[in-house]
Motif scaffolding. Structure first.
Motif, PDB file in Angstrom:
ATOM      1  N   ARG A  28      95.460   2.400 -10.291  1.00  0.00           N
ATOM      2  CA  ARG A  28      94.481   3.026 -11.182  1.00  0.00           C
ATOM      3  C   ARG A  28      93.930   4.318 -10.566  1.00  0.00           C
ATOM      4  NH1 ARG A  28      89.253   0.056 -13.921  1.00  0.00           N
ATOM      5  NH2 ARG A  28      88.871   1.652 -15.482  1.00  0.00           N
ATOM      6  N   LYS A  29      93.577   4.252  -9.299  1.00  0.00           N
ATOM      7  CA  LYS A  29      93.058   5.438  -8.612  1.00  0.00           C
ATOM      8  C   LYS A  29      94.089   6.554  -8.596  1.00  0.00           C
ATOM      9  CE  LYS A  29      91.234   6.966  -4.167  1.00  0.00           C
ATOM     10  NZ  LYS A  29      90.929   6.586  -2.786  1.00  0.00           N
ATOM     11  N   ARG A  30      95.340   6.200  -8.345  1.00  0.00           N
ATOM     12  CA  ARG A  30      96.400   7.203  -8.281  1.00  0.00           C
ATOM     13  C   ARG A  30      96.646   7.840  -9.646  1.00  0.00           C
ATOM     14  NH1 ARG A  30      99.282   8.336  -4.266  1.00  0.00           N
ATOM     15  NH2 ARG A  30      99.031   7.337  -2.266  1.00  0.00           N
ATOM     16  N   ILE A  31      96.593   7.055 -10.713  1.00  0.00           N
ATOM     17  CA  ILE A  31      96.805   7.611 -12.051  1.00  0.00           C
ATOM     18  C   ILE A  31      95.623   8.492 -12.448  1.00  0.00           C
ATOM     19  CG2 ILE A  31      96.983   7.084 -14.521  1.00  0.00           C
ATOM     20  CD1 ILE A  31      98.431   4.474 -13.711  1.00  0.00           C
ATOM     21  N   GLU A  32      94.414   7.969 -12.330  1.00  0.00           N
ATOM     22  CA  GLU A  32      93.238   8.635 -12.877  1.00  0.00           C
ATOM     23  C   GLU A  32      92.671   9.748 -11.991  1.00  0.00           C
ATOM     24  OE1 GLU A  32      90.570   5.406 -13.737  1.00  0.00           O
ATOM     25  OE2 GLU A  32      91.723   4.788 -15.500  1.00  0.00           O
ATOM     26  N   GLU A  33      92.725   9.576 -10.677  1.00  0.00           N
ATOM     27  CA  GLU A  33      92.095  10.554  -9.784  1.00  0.00           C
ATOM     28  C   GLU A  33      93.096  11.441  -9.054  1.00  0.00           C
ATOM     29  OE1 GLU A  33      89.286   8.621  -7.152  1.00  0.00           O
ATOM     30  OE2 GLU A  33      88.709   7.231  -8.749  1.00  0.00           O
ATOM     31  N   MET A  34      94.082  10.826  -8.417  1.00  0.00           N
ATOM     32  CA  MET A  34      95.018  11.574  -7.588  1.00  0.00           C
ATOM     33  C   MET A  34      96.141  12.219  -8.406  1.00  0.00           C
ATOM     34  SD  MET A  34      95.184   8.766  -4.538  1.00  0.00           S
ATOM     35  CE  MET A  34      95.945   9.757  -3.259  1.00  0.00           C
ATOM     36  N   GLU A  35      96.442  11.630  -9.568  1.00  0.00           N
ATOM     37  CA  GLU A  35      97.517  12.097 -10.448  1.00  0.00           C
ATOM     38  C   GLU A  35      98.862  12.145  -9.722  1.00  0.00           C
ATOM     39  OE1 GLU A  35      96.456  15.587 -12.689  1.00  0.00           O
ATOM     40  OE2 GLU A  35      94.418  14.845 -13.025  1.00  0.00           O
ATOM     41  N   TYR A  36      99.091  11.143  -8.860  1.00  0.00           N
ATOM     42  CA  TYR A  36     100.335  11.031  -8.104  1.00  0.00           C
ATOM     43  C   TYR A  36     100.557   9.561  -7.793  1.00  0.00           C
ATOM     44  CZ  TYR A  36     103.915  12.390  -4.719  1.00  0.00           C
ATOM     45  OH  TYR A  36     105.106  12.574  -4.057  1.00  0.00           O
ATOM     46  N   VAL A  37     101.636   8.991  -8.320  1.00  0.00           N
ATOM     47  CA  VAL A  37     101.913   7.562  -8.130  1.00  0.00           C
ATOM     48  C   VAL A  37     103.269   7.368  -7.473  1.00  0.00           C
ATOM     49  CG1 VAL A  37     100.540   6.868 -10.145  1.00  0.00           C
ATOM     50  CG2 VAL A  37     102.986   7.267 -10.408  1.00  0.00           C
ATOM     51  N   PHE A  38     103.469   6.173  -6.939  1.00  0.00           N
ATOM     52  CA  PHE A  38     104.759   5.793  -6.391  1.00  0.00           C
ATOM     53  C   PHE A  38     105.368   4.721  -7.291  1.00  0.00           C
ATOM     54  CE2 PHE A  38     102.526   7.429  -2.709  1.00  0.00           C
ATOM     55  CZ  PHE A  38     103.475   8.304  -2.181  1.00  0.00           C
ATOM     56  N   ILE A  39     106.585   4.983  -7.746  1.00  0.00           N
ATOM     57  CA  ILE A  39     107.344   4.037  -8.566  1.00  0.00           C
ATOM     58  C   ILE A  39     108.612   3.708  -7.788  1.00  0.00           C
ATOM     59  CG2 ILE A  39     108.583   3.668 -10.745  1.00  0.00           C
ATOM     60  CD1 ILE A  39     105.565   3.976 -11.151  1.00  0.00           C
ATOM     61  N   LYS A  40     108.845   2.408  -7.565  1.00  0.00           N
ATOM     62  CA  LYS A  40     110.013   1.982  -6.795  1.00  0.00           C
ATOM     63  C   LYS A  40     111.049   1.346  -7.705  1.00  0.00           C
ATOM     64  CE  LYS A  40     111.387  -0.532  -2.666  1.00  0.00           C
ATOM     65  NZ  LYS A  40     110.888  -1.237  -1.470  1.00  0.00           N
ATOM     66  N   PHE A  41     112.239   1.929  -7.723  1.00  0.00           N
ATOM     67  CA  PHE A  41     113.380   1.356  -8.435  1.00  0.00           C
ATOM     68  C   PHE A  41     113.982   0.306  -7.499  1.00  0.00           C
ATOM     69  CE2 PHE A  41     112.644   5.128 -10.800  1.00  0.00           C
ATOM     70  CZ  PHE A  41     113.150   4.896 -12.068  1.00  0.00           C
ATOM     71  N   THR A  42     113.857  -0.961  -7.875  1.00  0.00           N
ATOM     72  CA  THR A  42     114.215  -2.058  -6.973  1.00  0.00           C
ATOM     73  C   THR A  42     115.697  -2.415  -6.992  1.00  0.00           C
ATOM     74  OG1 THR A  42     113.631  -3.689  -8.667  1.00  0.00           O
ATOM     75  CG2 THR A  42     111.909  -3.060  -7.099  1.00  0.00           C
ATOM     76  N   GLY A  43     116.459  -1.911  -7.950  1.00  0.00           N
ATOM     77  CA  GLY A  43     117.860  -2.295  -8.066  1.00  0.00           C
ATOM     78  C   GLY A  43     118.817  -1.438  -7.264  1.00  0.00           C
ATOM     79  N   THR A  44     118.319  -0.526  -6.453  1.00  0.00           N
ATOM     80  CA  THR A  44     119.193   0.296  -5.616  1.00  0.00           C
ATOM     81  C   THR A  44     119.234  -0.311  -4.222  1.00  0.00           C
ATOM     82  OG1 THR A  44     117.380   1.752  -4.966  1.00  0.00           O
ATOM     83  CG2 THR A  44     118.642   2.389  -6.912  1.00  0.00           C
ATOM     84  N   ARG A  45     120.194   0.103  -3.399  1.00  0.00           N
ATOM     85  CA  ARG A  45     120.297  -0.418  -2.035  1.00  0.00           C
ATOM     86  C   ARG A  45     119.021  -0.097  -1.268  1.00  0.00           C
ATOM     87  NH1 ARG A  45     126.238   1.523  -1.725  1.00  0.00           N
ATOM     88  NH2 ARG A  45     125.142   3.470  -1.968  1.00  0.00           N
ATOM     89  N   GLY A  46     118.245  -1.122  -0.939  1.00  0.00           N
ATOM     90  CA  GLY A  46     116.998  -0.929  -0.212  1.00  0.00           C
ATOM     91  C   GLY A  46     115.841  -0.474  -1.080  1.00  0.00           C
ATOM     92  N   GLY A  47     116.078  -0.197  -2.342  1.00  0.00           N
ATOM     93  CA  GLY A  47     115.042   0.296  -3.240  1.00  0.00           C
ATOM     94  C   GLY A  47     114.869   1.795  -3.097  1.00  0.00           C
ATOM     95  N   THR A  48     114.478   2.450  -4.168  1.00  0.00           N
ATOM     96  CA  THR A  48     114.240   3.889  -4.164  1.00  0.00           C
ATOM     97  C   THR A  48     112.804   4.119  -4.581  1.00  0.00           C
ATOM     98  OG1 THR A  48     116.567   4.299  -4.730  1.00  0.00           O
ATOM     99  CG2 THR A  48     115.008   6.101  -5.120  1.00  0.00           C
ATOM    100  N   ASP A  49     111.954   4.502  -3.616  1.00  0.00           N
ATOM    101  CA  ASP A  49     110.521   4.699  -3.835  1.00  0.00           C
ATOM    102  C   ASP A  49     110.282   6.179  -4.114  1.00  0.00           C
ATOM    103  OD1 ASP A  49     107.891   3.926  -4.044  1.00  0.00           O
ATOM    104  OD2 ASP A  49     107.685   3.281  -1.967  1.00  0.00           O
ATOM    105  N   LEU A  50     109.866   6.490  -5.343  1.00  0.00           N
ATOM    106  CA  LEU A  50     109.700   7.881  -5.754  1.00  0.00           C
ATOM    107  C   LEU A  50     108.231   8.246  -5.889  1.00  0.00           C
ATOM    108  CD1 LEU A  50     112.388   8.013  -8.586  1.00  0.00           C
ATOM    109  CD2 LEU A  50     112.658   8.595  -6.168  1.00  0.00           C
ATOM    110  N   GLY A  51     107.862   9.399  -5.383  1.00  0.00           N
ATOM    111  CA  GLY A  51     106.529   9.960  -5.583  1.00  0.00           C
ATOM    112  C   GLY A  51     106.544  10.794  -6.850  1.00  0.00           C
TER     113      GLY A  51
END
Length: 111
Positions: A28-51
């Motif tokens: 919530r803080k990242r969406i509303e205040e920082m405007e920068y979130v991390f979304i991790k695609f879990t189906g890739t080798r080791g996962g892909t964590d995107l900013g």
């Protein structure tokens, strides 16, 4: 075209909230205040964590009740992955912090 970007753009994939502190409060803080979130695609080798830089005009929190920890947050934003400019589109369930997401290719950067 980069293989990972192409694969993540073909269809919806399982995602989770990424980053060092994946909690509902942090999301919530990242969406509303920082405007920068991390979304991790879990189906890739080791996962892909995107900013992802949140696009507030495309992000929809109408179905998200952060106080009750229910509903879904629709998050959209941009980033560059492997020299390709993309939009990340994700729907995150607030109870589980899991959902589905995909990339939309905007343009491929040239060296």
């Amino acid at each position: 075209m980069d293989e990972l970007v192409q694969r993540l753009a073909e269809k919806d994939h399982p995602v989770t909230v990424g980053g060092a502190k994946p909690t509902l409060e942090e999301l919530r803080k990242r969406i509303e205040e920082m405007e920068y979130v991390f979304i991790k695609f879990t189906g890739t080798r080791g996962g892909t964590d995107l900013g992802v830089k949140v696009d507030k005009s495309a992000t929809d929190l109408e179905q998200a009740d952060f106080e009750r920890r229910t509903g879904d947050a629709h998050i959209e934003g941009t980033l560059t992955l492997n020299y390709v400019k993309v939009r990340c589109v994700a729907d995150i369930n607030l109870e589980t912090l899991h959902g589905t997401g995909r990339l939309v290719i905007l343009e491929e950067a040239h060296a």
